[in-house]
Design a protein around this motif. Structure first.
Motif, short mmCIF file in Angstrom:
data_model
loop_
_atom_site.label_atom_id
_atom_site.label_comp_id
_atom_site.label_asym_id
_atom_site.label_seq_id
_atom_site.Cartn_x
_atom_site.Cartn_y
_atom_site.Cartn_z
N ALA A 15 55.49 44.15 69.21
CA ALA A 15 54.47 44.74 70.06
C ALA A 15 53.09 44.68 69.39
O ALA A 15 52.09 44.40 70.05
CB ALA A 15 54.82 46.19 70.39
N GLN A 16 53.04 44.93 68.10
CA GLN A 16 51.76 44.89 67.40
C GLN A 16 51.15 43.49 67.45
O GLN A 16 49.96 43.32 67.72
CB GLN A 16 51.94 45.33 65.95
CG GLN A 16 52.19 46.82 65.78
CD GLN A 16 52.28 47.22 64.32
OE1 GLN A 16 51.80 46.53 63.44
NE2 GLN A 16 52.92 48.35 64.05
N ARG A 73 45.47 41.12 74.33
CA ARG A 73 44.28 41.92 74.64
C ARG A 73 43.16 41.07 75.23
O ARG A 73 42.50 41.48 76.20
CB ARG A 73 43.80 42.62 73.37
CG ARG A 73 42.68 43.61 73.59
CD ARG A 73 42.34 44.31 72.28
NE ARG A 73 41.23 45.24 72.43
CZ ARG A 73 41.34 46.47 72.90
NH1 ARG A 73 42.52 46.93 73.26
NH2 ARG A 73 40.28 47.25 73.00
N PHE A 95 48.52 52.07 73.45
CA PHE A 95 49.40 51.14 72.76
C PHE A 95 50.68 51.82 72.32
O PHE A 95 51.78 51.30 72.52
CB PHE A 95 48.70 50.51 71.55
CG PHE A 95 49.63 49.67 70.71
CD1 PHE A 95 50.33 48.60 71.27
CD2 PHE A 95 49.82 49.96 69.37
CE1 PHE A 95 51.21 47.85 70.51
CE2 PHE A 95 50.70 49.20 68.60
CZ PHE A 95 51.39 48.15 69.16
N GLU A 96 50.56 53.00 71.71
CA GLU A 96 51.74 53.71 71.22
C GLU A 96 51.87 55.06 71.91
O GLU A 96 50.89 55.78 72.07
CB GLU A 96 51.64 53.92 69.70
CG GLU A 96 51.67 52.60 68.92
CD GLU A 96 51.29 52.78 67.47
OE1 GLU A 96 51.92 52.13 66.61
OE2 GLU A 96 50.34 53.55 67.18
N ARG A 124 50.19 42.52 71.11
CA ARG A 124 48.99 43.24 71.55
C ARG A 124 47.74 42.48 71.12
O ARG A 124 46.78 42.36 71.90
CB ARG A 124 48.98 44.65 70.96
CG ARG A 124 47.70 45.42 71.24
CD ARG A 124 47.63 46.70 70.42
NE ARG A 124 46.30 47.31 70.56
CZ ARG A 124 45.24 46.96 69.85
NH1 ARG A 124 45.32 45.97 68.95
NH2 ARG A 124 44.07 47.56 70.01
N SER A 125 47.73 41.99 69.88
CA SER A 125 46.56 41.27 69.39
C SER A 125 46.28 40.01 70.20
O SER A 125 45.13 39.67 70.46
CB SER A 125 46.77 40.89 67.91
OG SER A 125 46.87 42.05 67.11
N ASP A 180 47.66 44.73 78.89
CA ASP A 180 47.91 45.90 78.05
C ASP A 180 49.35 45.87 77.56
O ASP A 180 50.29 45.87 78.37
CB ASP A 180 47.70 47.19 78.85
CG ASP A 180 46.24 47.43 79.18
OD1 ASP A 180 45.36 46.95 78.44
OD2 ASP A 180 45.97 48.11 80.20
N VAL A 181 49.52 45.83 76.26
CA VAL A 181 50.85 45.89 75.66
C VAL A 181 51.03 47.27 75.05
O VAL A 181 50.18 47.74 74.28
CB VAL A 181 51.03 44.80 74.57
CG1 VAL A 181 52.36 45.00 73.84
CG2 VAL A 181 50.97 43.42 75.20
N SER A 182 52.13 47.94 75.40
CA SER A 182 52.40 49.30 74.92
C SER A 182 53.82 49.38 74.39
O SER A 182 54.69 48.58 74.75
CB SER A 182 52.22 50.32 76.04
OG SER A 182 50.94 50.24 76.62
N LYS A 219 50.50 44.82 82.68
CA LYS A 219 50.87 45.88 81.74
C LYS A 219 52.33 45.69 81.31
O LYS A 219 53.19 45.46 82.16
CB LYS A 219 50.68 47.26 82.37
CG LYS A 219 49.22 47.60 82.69
CD LYS A 219 49.11 48.95 83.35
CE LYS A 219 47.66 49.31 83.69
NZ LYS A 219 46.84 49.51 82.47
#
Length: 272
Positions: free
Chosen positions: A164-165, A172, A230-231, A168-169, A177-179, A134
């Motif tokens: 982060a966006q 995943r 995520f956010e 995350r892609s 988990d990227v937040s 995480k």
């Protein structure tokens, strides 16, 4: 036992997050630039942890890639692979753009944005190999809306959202988990220092909102980590900005422009 690594973990939001995990019996690695402040944080957290030896401190500047990667690898060698990374290290130096030196602008970009990238790079390969992990990046409300006197800070925090966006892609599919979270003004030592340099135009806008306690921000961040969100937003205004930015932002800009014009004795274009 969960191993949590927190950059900027010696004070403010980072320390408040560390306090929550210490109470849960996690192994904690705190990384910051000041050995003295780190030692105080370690002593404080040791009283909340089952074992004082479960709190490790490392001095490193996140803006220096080799330095922060080496520090994180030492933490993993001592406590095992990183399960949760929280990138809380950051600096803010408010000033009007034409009065802000290149060094100060660069320092905020290198610490807030590049420093986060460096820390993530140190743990990412291991998390990918293990198939879990995480990562929580701490941005700011200033990463959702440009603020008078915060050109460098806003740029660094906006950049984190894009990073982060994209990450995350990629992450995943590997069980990572990227937040990212967007805290409001928060009662921290850095916030108190920041106020002394905040331009009056910015104070006219930002001073109308009471800062959050660091402990309340930390609880919401940890909850977001646990839920794999995520956010993470704080309060209705930041939530609306994050979810409906193109719609909400013009209204806020109109209000900000009028407040700034009043504070400086001028007249905004929107008020003519």
């Amino acid at each position: 036992m969960t191993h949590v690594i927190i950059t900027g973990g010696s004070s403010g939001i980072g320390l408040a997050i560390a306090s929550i995990y210490a109470g849960r019996g996690a192994r904690l690695s705190l990384i910051a630039r000041s050995a003295e402040i780190l030692k105080r944080a370690q002593d404080e957290l040791s009283s909340k942890s089952a074992t004082a030896g479960d709190i490790r401190i490392e001095t490193a500047d996140v803006a220096r890639e080799e330095e922060i990667i080496a520090a994180i690898h030492r933490c993993e060698a001592a406590f095992g692979p990183c399960d949760i990374l929280v990138t809380s290290a950051g600096v803010v130096e408010p000033s009007r753009f034409d009065e802000l030196g290149s060094a100060a602008f660069r320092r905020q970009m290198e610490t807030n944005f590049s420093g986060t990238v460096h820390a993530v790079r140190a743990v990412y390969a291991g998390m990918k190999q293990r198939g879990h992990g995480k990562i929580m990046m701490i941005s700011s409300g200033a990463g959702l809306l440009g603020i008078y006197g915060y050109s460098a800070y806003c740029a660094s925090k906006f950049a984190l959202h894009g990073f982060a966006q994209a990450l995350r892609s990629e992450a995943r599919a590997h069980g990572i988990d990227v937040s990212i979270c967007f805290p409001p003004d928060t009662q921290t030592p850095q916030f108190q220092r920041e106020l002394a340099f905040r331009p009056p135009e910015a104070a006219a806008v930002m001073g109308t909102v009471s800062p959050w306690p660091a402990e309340a921000v930390a609880r919401k961040i940890v909850y977001g980590i646990e839920r794999g969100r995520f956010e993470v937003y704080f309060g209705m205004t930041l939530f609306l900005l994050g979810r409906f930015g193109p719609t909400v932002r013009p209204l806020l800009n109109w209000w900000f422009d009028r407040a700034i014009a009043r504070s400086s004795g001028g007249v905004s274009k929107g008020g003519r």
